[in-house]
Design an enzyme around this catalytic site. Structure first.
Site, PDB file in Angstrom:
ATOM      1  N   ASP A  13       0.818  -1.224   0.000  1.00 24.00           N
ATOM      2  CA  ASP A  13       0.000   0.000   0.000  1.00 24.00           C
ATOM      3  C   ASP A  13       0.846   1.265   0.000  1.00 24.00           C
ATOM      4  O   ASP A  13       0.404   2.323   0.444  1.00 24.00           O
ATOM      5  CB  ASP A  13      -0.956   0.028   1.211  1.00 24.00           C
ATOM      6  CG  ASP A  13      -1.781  -1.234   1.343  1.00 24.00           C
ATOM      7  OD1 ASP A  13      -2.438  -1.592   0.353  1.00 24.00           O
ATOM      8  OD2 ASP A  13      -1.747  -1.859   2.417  1.00 24.00           O
ATOM      9  N   GLY A  15       1.935   3.006  -2.597  1.00 22.47           N
ATOM     10  CA  GLY A  15       1.649   3.946  -3.676  1.00 22.47           C
ATOM     11  C   GLY A  15       2.358   3.591  -4.966  1.00 22.47           C
ATOM     12  O   GLY A  15       2.627   4.459  -5.798  1.00 22.47           O
ATOM     13  N   LYS A  16       2.639   2.301  -5.140  1.00 23.24           N
ATOM     14  CA  LYS A  16       3.388   1.855  -6.325  1.00 23.24           C
ATOM     15  C   LYS A  16       2.637   2.168  -7.622  1.00 23.24           C
ATOM     16  O   LYS A  16       3.238   2.538  -8.627  1.00 23.24           O
ATOM     17  CB  LYS A  16       3.665   0.356  -6.218  1.00 23.24           C
ATOM     18  CG  LYS A  16       4.524  -0.020  -5.027  1.00 23.24           C
ATOM     19  CD  LYS A  16       4.722  -1.515  -4.919  1.00 23.24           C
ATOM     20  CE  LYS A  16       3.469  -2.258  -4.520  1.00 23.24           C
ATOM     21  NZ  LYS A  16       2.968  -1.898  -3.170  1.00 23.24           N
ATOM     22  N   GLY A  40      -3.607  -4.244  -4.831  1.00 22.44           N
ATOM     23  CA  GLY A  40      -4.508  -3.171  -5.236  1.00 22.44           C
ATOM     24  C   GLY A  40      -3.699  -1.936  -5.549  1.00 22.44           C
ATOM     25  O   GLY A  40      -3.258  -1.232  -4.647  1.00 22.44           O
ATOM     26  N   HIS A  41      -3.442  -1.694  -6.833  1.00 24.17           N
ATOM     27  CA  HIS A  41      -2.641  -0.535  -7.230  1.00 24.17           C
ATOM     28  C   HIS A  41      -3.581   0.591  -7.652  1.00 24.17           C
ATOM     29  O   HIS A  41      -4.313   0.473  -8.632  1.00 24.17           O
ATOM     30  CB  HIS A  41      -1.688  -0.918  -8.366  1.00 24.17           C
ATOM     31  CG  HIS A  41      -0.589  -1.819  -7.907  1.00 24.17           C
ATOM     32  ND1 HIS A  41       0.441  -2.231  -8.719  1.00 24.17           N
ATOM     33  CD2 HIS A  41      -0.348  -2.389  -6.700  1.00 24.17           C
ATOM     34  CE1 HIS A  41       1.264  -3.010  -8.033  1.00 24.17           C
ATOM     35  NE2 HIS A  41       0.793  -3.120  -6.803  1.00 24.17           N
ATOM     36  N   GLN A 225       2.402  -5.840  -3.427  1.00 27.28           N
ATOM     37  CA  GLN A 225       2.594  -5.909  -1.976  1.00 27.28           C
ATOM     38  C   GLN A 225       3.862  -5.135  -1.574  1.00 27.28           C
ATOM     39  O   GLN A 225       4.207  -4.159  -2.211  1.00 27.28           O
ATOM     40  CB  GLN A 225       2.635  -7.362  -1.484  1.00 27.28           C
ATOM     41  CG  GLN A 225       1.296  -8.076  -1.533  1.00 27.28           C
ATOM     42  CD  GLN A 225       1.034  -8.787  -2.838  1.00 27.28           C
ATOM     43  OE1 GLN A 225       1.904  -9.386  -3.431  1.00 27.28           O
ATOM     44  NE2 GLN A 225      -0.187  -8.703  -3.298  1.00 27.28           N
ATOM     45  N   THR A 302      -9.134  -5.095  -0.075  1.00 26.44           N
ATOM     46  CA  THR A 302     -10.017  -5.656   0.949  1.00 26.44           C
ATOM     47  C   THR A 302     -10.996  -4.642   1.521  1.00 26.44           C
ATOM     48  O   THR A 302     -12.023  -5.034   2.083  1.00 26.44           O
ATOM     49  CB  THR A 302      -9.181  -6.213   2.112  1.00 26.44           C
ATOM     50  OG1 THR A 302      -8.471  -5.119   2.734  1.00 26.44           O
ATOM     51  CG2 THR A 302      -8.182  -7.246   1.625  1.00 26.44           C
ATOM     52  N   GLY A 333       3.589  12.473   1.876  1.00 26.46           N
ATOM     53  CA  GLY A 333       4.138  13.500   2.756  1.00 26.46           C
ATOM     54  C   GLY A 333       3.073  14.484   3.183  1.00 26.46           C
ATOM     55  O   GLY A 333       3.131  15.047   4.290  1.00 26.46           O
TER      56      GLY A 333
END
Length: 424
Positions: A13, A15-16, A40-41, A225, A302, A333
């Site tokens: 999670d 932020g990829k 989940g991207h 992930q 999820t 940030g």
């Protein structure tokens, strides 16, 4: 050309998806190398949020081909729904822009049932599975029982499916857990989704990527992930079932180690985690609640609320070293704006010693966190577009992290939209 690699350095999670979307203009190919619909991207542009689970995050760019590699596991039902969401975008010809490795494994309906039965049987000891059938599918892969995308081209693939399905049903009966399901309904949906899957192009992905490299095409490998969920190097057993670290790109795409170029590491300015497992810097106070609320910290897959805490520099240094990270990108940030004081975990007290490395076991009873305090900032970052606009306290925070991690922070994200990205 070398293959560049982008991966998460925390518990996922990070932020990829946004960063892949930002970088895609510089690459000819975006290739997912592991994971499945448990990922989940999230991408946001033109004021609209898009969540991808299996499809690579370069799909919205005209210049990029998208490869689903052999290390990925595919749920045809979820994949079909993703494709249907893409149908809403006029002019987006995803069939011409996406190819799938024949060696990628398929998630069957009974894999999901096995996942549910296994998790239910553990009671309070559950690991926080997404219940997407990921673990059982990888177990069949290593157990040499799995069904791969390439098997769909074989005349007897349905017989292979039936054999594995029947084995799964007998395994479900052994679990001390009752789950309700309608297999006929699940299979009807599954086989309809298989028809959709077969409309896409299947490839021998290692050969495809080799020839692409040979012809000078630029490739970005996209991980799912985070490094602390790696099956070998994560907080076992509260991990995923694949190698989320840099090594996973080699096995998940067939790329040789000496062909890896830049390794982009993504991390949040603080730390989050979804599901069970140790989390040394987790906050249970107003600060943690504020992070979750301002950061909209809910799992893209999820929907579960993410646990929030201060940045864990011990764990982050570990992830940087294990992956050989060459450039860092700091996300969210903007979420820390308004905190008068920030804390950074610099060490653990572990078995009577103060240590600065990640030990074998970081369960709460074994670890006490050592914090360094730093000044926060009050400014709203979301409208800032250049590095010289950032407040001094944030620049001090970034400079400190760069020094400790011995790696440059090249991107600072100040909001969810692709335009809210500052290059340093």
């Amino acid at each position: 050309m070398a293959v560049d690699l982008l991966l998460g350095l925390q518990w996922g999670d990070e932020g990829k998806g946004k960063i892949v979307d930002v970088l895609t203009k510089d690459y000819d190919i975006i290739a997912r190398f592991q994971g499945g619909p448990n990922a989940g991207h999230t991408l946001e542009f033109d004021g609209i949020k898009h969540v991808l689970h299996t499809i690579p995050s370069g799909i919205f760019h005209d210049n990029a081909m998208n490869v689903i590699g052999n290390g990925v596991v595919i749920d045809p039902v979820i994949f079909k729904k993703e494709l249907q969401n893409l149908d809403k975008f006029e002019g987006l010809d995803y069939k011409a822009k996406m190819v799938i490795s024949r060696k990628a494994h398929l998630i069957l309906p009974t894999h999901r049932l096995l996942d549910a039965a296994s998790e239910a049987s553990k009671g309070k000891a559950k690991i926080g599975s997404t219940l997407k059938g990921i673990g059982p599918t990888y177990m069949d892969k290593t157990g040499r029982n799995g069904i791969r995308v390439g098997d769909l081209e074989l005349a007897d693939w349905k017989e292979r499916y039936a054999t594995l399905r029947d084995k799964h049903i007998s395994m479900i009966d052994f679990y001390d857990a009752k789950i309700d399901y309608d297999l006929d309904e699940l299979e009807t949906e599954f086989f309809a989704a298989i028809k959709t899957l077969k409309t896409l192009k299947f490839i021998d992905s290692e050969e495809y990527l080799y020839q692409a490299q040979k012809s000078g095409k630029s490739i970005l490998a996209e991980g799912a992930q985070g490094s602390l969920l790696d099956i070998d190097f994560g907080t076992y057993p509260y991990v995923t079932s694949s190698n989320t670290t840099a090594a996973g790109a080699c096995t998940g795409l067939g790329v040789a180690p000496n062909q890896i170029g830049e390794v982009f590491g993504i991390f949040k300015a603080y730390t989050t985690r979804v599901g069970s497992g140790p989390f040394p810097t987790e906050l249970f106070d107003e600060d943690g609640e504020t992070m979750g609320r301002v950061g909209n910290e809910f799992g893209a897959t999820t929907g579960r609320a993410r646990r929030c805490g201060w940045l864990d520099l011990v764990a982050l240094k570990y992830a940087v070293r294990v992956n050989g990270v060459t450039q860092l990108m700091m996300m969210k940030g903007d979420v820390l704006s308004g905190f008068k004081t920030l804390k950074v975990c610099t060490a653990y007290k572990y078995k009577g010693e103060t240590i600065e490395h990640l030990p074998y076991n970081i369960e709460p009873e074994n670890v006490e966190v050592v914090y360094k305090e730093m000044s926060g900032w009050a400014e709203d970052l979301t409208g800032m577009t250049t590095a010289d606009q950032l407040p001094k306290a944030l620049n001090d925070y970034i400079d400190y992290l760069e020094k400790e991690l011995e790696t440059p922070i090249k991107i600072v994200s100040v909001g969810p939209d692709r335009t809210q990205t500052i290059l340093r």
